[in-house]
Design a protein around this motif. Structure first.
Motif, PDB file in Angstrom:
ATOM      1  N   ASP A  54       1.015  -1.127   0.152  1.00  0.00           N
ATOM      2  CA  ASP A  54      -0.011   0.039  -0.056  1.00  0.00           C
ATOM      3  C   ASP A  54       0.839   1.271  -0.006  1.00  0.00           C
ATOM      4  O   ASP A  54       0.347   2.243  -0.715  1.00  0.00           O
ATOM      5  CB  ASP A  54      -0.976   0.116   1.196  1.00  0.00           C
ATOM      6  CG  ASP A  54      -2.157  -1.039   0.954  1.00  0.00           C
ATOM      7  OD1 ASP A  54      -2.286  -1.612  -0.003  1.00  0.00           O
ATOM      8  OD2 ASP A  54      -2.604  -1.259   2.096  1.00  0.00           O
ATOM      9  N   PHE A  55       1.820   1.181   0.993  1.00  0.00           N
ATOM     10  CA  PHE A  55       3.069   2.341   0.761  1.00  0.00           C
ATOM     11  C   PHE A  55       3.621   2.707  -0.576  1.00  0.00           C
ATOM     12  O   PHE A  55       3.486   3.852  -1.141  1.00  0.00           O
ATOM     13  CB  PHE A  55       4.090   2.160   1.939  1.00  0.00           C
ATOM     14  CG  PHE A  55       5.128   3.058   1.717  1.00  0.00           C
ATOM     15  CD1 PHE A  55       4.886   4.462   2.128  1.00  0.00           C
ATOM     16  CD2 PHE A  55       6.281   2.854   1.469  1.00  0.00           C
ATOM     17  CE1 PHE A  55       5.847   5.417   2.231  1.00  0.00           C
ATOM     18  CE2 PHE A  55       7.361   3.745   1.478  1.00  0.00           C
ATOM     19  CZ  PHE A  55       6.786   4.925   1.837  1.00  0.00           C
ATOM     20  N   VAL A  56       4.094   1.529  -1.198  1.00  0.00           N
ATOM     21  CA  VAL A  56       4.614   1.745  -2.298  1.00  0.00           C
ATOM     22  C   VAL A  56       3.796   2.200  -3.570  1.00  0.00           C
ATOM     23  O   VAL A  56       4.161   3.294  -4.407  1.00  0.00           O
ATOM     24  CB  VAL A  56       5.354   0.385  -2.788  1.00  0.00           C
ATOM     25  CG1 VAL A  56       6.060   0.503  -4.363  1.00  0.00           C
ATOM     26  CG2 VAL A  56       6.551   0.002  -1.940  1.00  0.00           C
ATOM     27  N   GLU A  57       2.620   1.738  -3.538  1.00  0.00           N
ATOM     28  CA  GLU A  57       1.591   2.318  -4.447  1.00  0.00           C
ATOM     29  C   GLU A  57       1.177   3.567  -4.288  1.00  0.00           C
ATOM     30  O   GLU A  57       1.069   4.465  -5.273  1.00  0.00           O
ATOM     31  CB  GLU A  57       0.368   1.421  -4.428  1.00  0.00           C
ATOM     32  CG  GLU A  57       0.463  -0.091  -4.988  1.00  0.00           C
ATOM     33  CD  GLU A  57       0.850  -0.091  -6.581  1.00  0.00           C
ATOM     34  OE1 GLU A  57       0.496   0.700  -7.312  1.00  0.00           O
ATOM     35  OE2 GLU A  57       1.940  -0.705  -6.827  1.00  0.00           O
ATOM     36  N   GLY A  58       1.243   3.966  -2.782  1.00  0.00           N
ATOM     37  CA  GLY A  58       0.902   5.525  -2.677  1.00  0.00           C
ATOM     38  C   GLY A  58       2.097   6.275  -3.294  1.00  0.00           C
ATOM     39  O   GLY A  58       1.618   7.488  -3.543  1.00  0.00           O
ATOM     40  N   VAL A  59       3.207   5.973  -3.121  1.00  0.00           N
ATOM     41  CA  VAL A  59       4.358   6.708  -3.472  1.00  0.00           C
ATOM     42  C   VAL A  59       4.325   6.834  -5.076  1.00  0.00           C
ATOM     43  O   VAL A  59       4.299   7.862  -5.408  1.00  0.00           O
ATOM     44  CB  VAL A  59       5.825   5.980  -2.832  1.00  0.00           C
ATOM     45  CG1 VAL A  59       6.963   6.674  -4.071  1.00  0.00           C
ATOM     46  CG2 VAL A  59       5.923   5.939  -1.672  1.00  0.00           C
ATOM     47  N   ARG A  60       3.967   5.678  -5.686  1.00  0.00           N
ATOM     48  CA  ARG A  60       3.998   5.630  -7.179  1.00  0.00           C
ATOM     49  C   ARG A  60       2.807   6.626  -7.567  1.00  0.00           C
ATOM     50  O   ARG A  60       3.017   7.265  -8.741  1.00  0.00           O
ATOM     51  CB  ARG A  60       3.682   4.289  -7.796  1.00  0.00           C
ATOM     52  CG  ARG A  60       4.985   3.639  -7.517  1.00  0.00           C
ATOM     53  CD  ARG A  60       4.615   2.107  -8.004  1.00  0.00           C
ATOM     54  NE  ARG A  60       5.965   1.482  -8.099  1.00  0.00           N
ATOM     55  CZ  ARG A  60       5.691   0.081  -8.139  1.00  0.00           C
ATOM     56  NH1 ARG A  60       4.831  -0.759  -7.760  1.00  0.00           N
ATOM     57  NH2 ARG A  60       7.065  -0.521  -8.038  1.00  0.00           N
ATOM     58  N   ARG A  61       1.792   6.850  -6.686  1.00  0.00           N
ATOM     59  CA  ARG A  61       0.552   7.641  -7.094  1.00  0.00           C
ATOM     60  C   ARG A  61       1.026   9.148  -6.610  1.00  0.00           C
ATOM     61  O   ARG A  61      -0.027   9.878  -7.053  1.00  0.00           O
ATOM     62  CB  ARG A  61      -0.745   7.151  -6.535  1.00  0.00           C
ATOM     63  CG  ARG A  61      -1.353   5.971  -7.089  1.00  0.00           C
ATOM     64  CD  ARG A  61      -2.555   5.529  -6.788  1.00  0.00           C
ATOM     65  NE  ARG A  61      -2.675   5.555  -5.248  1.00  0.00           N
ATOM     66  CZ  ARG A  61      -2.496   4.252  -4.519  1.00  0.00           C
ATOM     67  NH1 ARG A  61      -2.464   3.113  -5.439  1.00  0.00           N
ATOM     68  NH2 ARG A  61      -2.575   4.383  -3.160  1.00  0.00           N
ATOM     69  N   GLY A  62       1.948   9.308  -6.063  1.00  0.00           N
ATOM     70  CA  GLY A  62       2.208  10.886  -5.628  1.00  0.00           C
ATOM     71  C   GLY A  62       1.332  11.364  -4.378  1.00  0.00           C
ATOM     72  O   GLY A  62       1.270  12.580  -4.193  1.00  0.00           O
ATOM     73  N   GLU A  63       0.877  10.556  -3.727  1.00  0.00           N
ATOM     74  CA  GLU A  63       0.061  10.771  -2.395  1.00  0.00           C
ATOM     75  C   GLU A  63       1.015  11.314  -1.282  1.00  0.00           C
ATOM     76  O   GLU A  63       0.300  12.080  -0.644  1.00  0.00           O
ATOM     77  CB  GLU A  63      -0.489   9.416  -1.740  1.00  0.00           C
ATOM     78  CG  GLU A  63      -1.515   8.663  -2.747  1.00  0.00           C
ATOM     79  CD  GLU A  63      -2.173   7.462  -2.082  1.00  0.00           C
ATOM     80  OE1 GLU A  63      -1.880   7.368  -0.990  1.00  0.00           O
ATOM     81  OE2 GLU A  63      -2.614   6.756  -2.761  1.00  0.00           O
ATOM     82  N   PHE A  64       2.216  11.184  -1.426  1.00  0.00           N
ATOM     83  CA  PHE A  64       2.979  11.927  -0.239  1.00  0.00           C
ATOM     84  C   PHE A  64       4.021  12.862  -0.701  1.00  0.00           C
ATOM     85  O   PHE A  64       4.710  13.540  -0.035  1.00  0.00           O
ATOM     86  CB  PHE A  64       4.201  10.652   0.408  1.00  0.00           C
ATOM     87  CG  PHE A  64       3.097   9.314   0.723  1.00  0.00           C
ATOM     88  CD1 PHE A  64       2.416   9.688   1.779  1.00  0.00           C
ATOM     89  CD2 PHE A  64       3.264   8.415  -0.122  1.00  0.00           C
ATOM     90  CE1 PHE A  64       1.680   8.390   1.871  1.00  0.00           C
ATOM     91  CE2 PHE A  64       2.830   7.315   0.214  1.00  0.00           C
ATOM     92  CZ  PHE A  64       1.970   7.084   1.332  1.00  0.00           C
ATOM     93  N   ASP A  65       3.599  13.373  -2.076  1.00  0.00           N
ATOM     94  CA  ASP A  65       4.425  14.645  -2.685  1.00  0.00           C
ATOM     95  C   ASP A  65       4.082  15.744  -1.957  1.00  0.00           C
ATOM     96  O   ASP A  65       2.755  16.071  -1.624  1.00  0.00           O
ATOM     97  CB  ASP A  65       4.124  14.621  -4.098  1.00  0.00           C
ATOM     98  CG  ASP A  65       4.584  13.648  -5.005  1.00  0.00           C
ATOM     99  OD1 ASP A  65       5.414  12.716  -4.435  1.00  0.00           O
ATOM    100  OD2 ASP A  65       4.275  13.707  -6.322  1.00  0.00           O
ATOM    101  N   LEU A  66       4.864  16.939  -1.735  1.00  0.00           N
ATOM    102  CA  LEU A  66       4.680  17.888  -0.921  1.00  0.00           C
ATOM    103  C   LEU A  66       4.315  19.056  -1.917  1.00  0.00           C
ATOM    104  O   LEU A  66       4.752  19.009  -3.007  1.00  0.00           O
ATOM    105  CB  LEU A  66       6.104  18.271  -0.045  1.00  0.00           C
ATOM    106  CG  LEU A  66       6.329  17.345   0.947  1.00  0.00           C
ATOM    107  CD1 LEU A  66       7.896  17.988   1.453  1.00  0.00           C
ATOM    108  CD2 LEU A  66       5.520  17.172   1.964  1.00  0.00           C
TER     109      LEU A  66
END
Length: 66
Positions: A54-66
């Motif tokens: 779930d974390f890796v997919e979130g990173v790929r989707r840009g969920e954690f971009d500032l």
């Protein structure tokens, strides 16, 4: 204390071989370990396979971009 064994530890090729990043490794039971490359003996954060995915997919989707 768990006897879970991780390895081999790896870090992003974008780190340029520096010792100021995080390292990840998979354990024999498929859990994922994350540690600080500057202090590898100071502890490991452990994630279950589903949480890591779930974390890796979130990173790929840009969920954690500032």
């Amino acid at each position: 204390m768990s006897d879970r064994q991780f390895g081999p530890w790896r870090k992003s090729i974008r780190s340029g071989g520096a010792d100021n990043c995080v390292e990840v490794a998979t354990a024999t039971d498929e859990h994922i370990g994350v540690r600080d490359s500057k202090s590898p003996n100071e502890g490991v954060l452990v994630f279950g396979p589903e949480a890591w995915s779930d974390f890796v997919e979130g990173v790929r989707r840009g969920e954690f971009d500032l």
